[in-house]
Design a protein around this motif. Structure first.
Motif, PDB file in Angstrom:
ATOM      1  N   GLY A   6      38.073  14.739  33.253  1.00 50.22           N
ATOM      2  CA  GLY A   6      36.955  15.466  33.845  1.00 50.22           C
ATOM      3  C   GLY A   6      36.086  15.953  32.705  1.00 50.22           C
ATOM      4  N   GLY A   7      35.105  15.214  32.324  1.00 44.54           N
ATOM      5  CA  GLY A   7      34.307  15.573  31.163  1.00 44.54           C
ATOM      6  C   GLY A   7      35.057  15.168  29.901  1.00 44.54           C
ATOM      7  N   LEU A   8      34.679  15.730  28.775  1.00 42.76           N
ATOM      8  CA  LEU A   8      35.314  15.352  27.522  1.00 42.76           C
ATOM      9  C   LEU A   8      36.424  16.304  27.117  1.00 42.76           C
ATOM     10  CD1 LEU A   8      32.093  14.410  25.542  1.00 42.76           C
ATOM     11  CD2 LEU A   8      33.730  12.867  26.613  1.00 42.76           C
ATOM     12  N   GLN A 105      33.318  10.859  43.760  1.00 42.96           N
ATOM     13  CA  GLN A 105      32.187  10.791  44.687  1.00 42.96           C
ATOM     14  C   GLN A 105      31.531  12.165  44.867  1.00 42.96           C
ATOM     15  OE1 GLN A 105      31.025   7.821  45.858  1.00 42.96           O
ATOM     16  NE2 GLN A 105      32.599   7.069  44.451  1.00 42.96           N
ATOM     17  N   PHE A 106      32.258  13.214  44.494  1.00 45.00           N
ATOM     18  CA  PHE A 106      31.710  14.553  44.544  1.00 45.00           C
ATOM     19  C   PHE A 106      30.927  14.786  43.252  1.00 45.00           C
ATOM     20  CE2 PHE A 106      35.156  14.563  47.498  1.00 45.00           C
ATOM     21  CZ  PHE A 106      34.723  15.370  48.530  1.00 45.00           C
ATOM     22  N   ARG A 107      29.628  14.991  43.387  1.00 44.17           N
ATOM     23  CA  ARG A 107      28.746  15.081  42.231  1.00 44.17           C
ATOM     24  C   ARG A 107      29.187  16.143  41.233  1.00 44.17           C
ATOM     25  NH1 ARG A 107      22.360  16.499  42.337  1.00 44.17           N
ATOM     26  NH2 ARG A 107      21.983  16.030  40.161  1.00 44.17           N
ATOM     27  N   ARG A 108      29.652  17.250  41.749  1.00 48.69           N
ATOM     28  CA  ARG A 108      30.042  18.354  40.863  1.00 48.69           C
ATOM     29  C   ARG A 108      31.255  17.986  40.000  1.00 48.69           C
ATOM     30  NH1 ARG A 108      29.972  24.545  42.847  1.00 48.69           N
ATOM     31  NH2 ARG A 108      30.586  25.493  40.895  1.00 48.69           N
ATOM     32  N   VAL A 109      32.124  17.130  40.511  1.00 51.53           N
ATOM     33  CA  VAL A 109      33.274  16.662  39.726  1.00 51.53           C
ATOM     34  C   VAL A 109      32.800  15.615  38.722  1.00 51.53           C
ATOM     35  CG1 VAL A 109      35.470  15.426  39.820  1.00 51.53           C
ATOM     36  CG2 VAL A 109      34.936  17.153  41.542  1.00 51.53           C
ATOM     37  N   TYR A 113      29.825  20.078  36.182  1.00 51.08           N
ATOM     38  CA  TYR A 113      28.943  21.243  36.071  1.00 51.08           C
ATOM     39  C   TYR A 113      29.668  22.479  35.548  1.00 51.08           C
ATOM     40  CZ  TYR A 113      25.233  18.936  38.687  1.00 51.08           C
ATOM     41  OH  TYR A 113      24.247  18.097  39.092  1.00 51.08           O
ATOM     42  N   ASP A 114      30.894  22.692  35.995  1.00 54.77           N
ATOM     43  CA  ASP A 114      31.629  23.900  35.599  1.00 54.77           C
ATOM     44  C   ASP A 114      32.179  23.742  34.187  1.00 54.77           C
ATOM     45  OD1 ASP A 114      31.481  25.402  38.098  1.00 54.77           O
ATOM     46  OD2 ASP A 114      32.659  23.734  38.894  1.00 54.77           O
ATOM     47  N   ASN A 119      37.409  27.185  37.021  1.00 50.60           N
ATOM     48  CA  ASN A 119      36.341  26.919  37.984  1.00 50.60           C
ATOM     49  C   ASN A 119      36.317  25.444  38.377  1.00 50.60           C
ATOM     50  OD1 ASN A 119      35.684  29.580  37.685  1.00 50.60           O
ATOM     51  ND2 ASN A 119      33.889  29.200  36.402  1.00 50.60           N
ATOM     52  N   PHE A 120      36.464  24.581  37.386  1.00 45.88           N
ATOM     53  CA  PHE A 120      36.460  23.139  37.634  1.00 45.88           C
ATOM     54  C   PHE A 120      37.621  22.735  38.535  1.00 45.88           C
ATOM     55  CE2 PHE A 120      37.267  18.706  36.064  1.00 45.88           C
ATOM     56  CZ  PHE A 120      36.128  18.147  36.634  1.00 45.88           C
ATOM     57  N   MET A 121      38.808  23.257  38.248  1.00 45.79           N
ATOM     58  CA  MET A 121      39.974  22.921  39.074  1.00 45.79           C
ATOM     59  C   MET A 121      39.829  23.497  40.472  1.00 45.79           C
ATOM     60  SD  MET A 121      41.828  20.839  37.530  1.00 45.79           S
ATOM     61  CE  MET A 121      43.131  20.798  38.751  1.00 45.79           C
ATOM     62  N   GLY A 122      39.164  24.625  40.609  1.00 42.43           N
ATOM     63  CA  GLY A 122      38.904  25.182  41.934  1.00 42.43           C
ATOM     64  C   GLY A 122      38.080  24.224  42.776  1.00 42.43           C
ATOM     65  N   PHE A 123      37.051  23.645  42.157  1.00 38.68           N
ATOM     66  CA  PHE A 123      36.244  22.702  42.919  1.00 38.68           C
ATOM     67  C   PHE A 123      37.003  21.407  43.179  1.00 38.68           C
ATOM     68  CE2 PHE A 123      33.135  19.515  43.898  1.00 38.68           C
ATOM     69  CZ  PHE A 123      32.446  20.157  44.913  1.00 38.68           C
ATOM     70  N   ILE A 124      37.819  20.964  42.237  1.00 37.57           N
ATOM     71  CA  ILE A 124      38.632  19.765  42.469  1.00 37.57           C
ATOM     72  C   ILE A 124      39.551  19.993  43.669  1.00 37.57           C
ATOM     73  CG2 ILE A 124      40.571  18.438  41.524  1.00 37.57           C
ATOM     74  CD1 ILE A 124      39.087  18.294  38.924  1.00 37.57           C
ATOM     75  N   LYS A 125      40.105  21.182  43.771  1.00 33.08           N
ATOM     76  CA  LYS A 125      40.985  21.477  44.917  1.00 33.08           C
ATOM     77  C   LYS A 125      40.188  21.501  46.221  1.00 33.08           C
ATOM     78  CE  LYS A 125      44.465  23.584  42.084  1.00 33.08           C
ATOM     79  NZ  LYS A 125      45.184  24.759  41.651  1.00 33.08           N
TER      80      LYS A 125
END
Length: 134
Positions: A6-8, A105-109, A113-114, A119-125
Motif C-alpha cells: 500500500g504505497g511505498l 478498486q477503492f481509489r483511496r486504497v 491518501y492516508d 488510518n490507512f488500515m481503517g479504510f482497508i477494513k
C-alpha cells in the motif's frame, strides 16, 4: 495468505477464506520482513488446507503441516528436503490475489491518501467490509 504493498512504506497482509473473502487483515511497515507477521496472520485458524502465497516462508509451511492441514504450494526446487503438496489445491490459489485486486478498486486504497498506517488500515477494513457485502 498474501501481501500487497500500500504505497511505498507499508505492506498489507491478509488471510482469506476459500472464496477470497478476508478473515484477517494486518498492516506493517514496508521495511519489515513478511515472516515477522506471518504467525499473527495464521494463528488461531483451523483449516483443512492452506495456500501461502509462496514457499519463501518454510517456518509457516512447517506450522501448517503440523496443524494437519493440506498445503497447496510446491516447495522451491532448490530445497534439500522436498515436502508433499496438493497439486489440485495449488490451482485454487488465486482468491487472495483477487481480493487484493478488489481492494485496489477503492481509489483511496490505490492512491494511498492516508499517511498514517492506522488510518490507512481503517479504510482497508472498511473496503473489506464492502467486499464482504457485495
Amino acid at each position: 495468505m498474501g501481501r500487497s504493498r500500500g504505497g511505498l512504506s507499508t505492506k498489507n497482509h491478509a488471510a482469506t477464506e476459500a472464496l477470497g473473502l478476508p478473515v484477517r487483515l494486518i498492516g506493517s511497515p514496508g521495511h519489515r520482513n513478511d515472516i515477522a507477521l506471518a504467525h499473527d496472520l495464521v494463528d488461531g485458524f483451523q483449516a483443512e488446507a492452506a495456500l501461502p502465497i509462496r514457499d519463501t516462508m518454510p517456518i509457516i509451511c512447517d506450522r501448517i503441516v503440523k496443524a494437519r492441514a493440506k498445503i497447496g504450494i510446491p516447495p522451491k526446487r532448490n530445497r534439500k528436503v522436498q515436502r508433499d503438496y496438493n497439486a489440485e489445491l495449488y490451482k485454487e490459489r488465486n482468491p487472495i490475489e483477487r481480493f487484493f485486486n478488489k481492494l485496489k478498486q477503492f481509489r483511496r486504497v490505490a492512491t494511498r491518501y492516508d499517511k498514517l498506517l492506522n488510518n490507512f488500515m481503517g479504510f482497508i477494513k472498511l473496503a473489506a467490509i464492502a467486499i464482504w457485502l457485495k
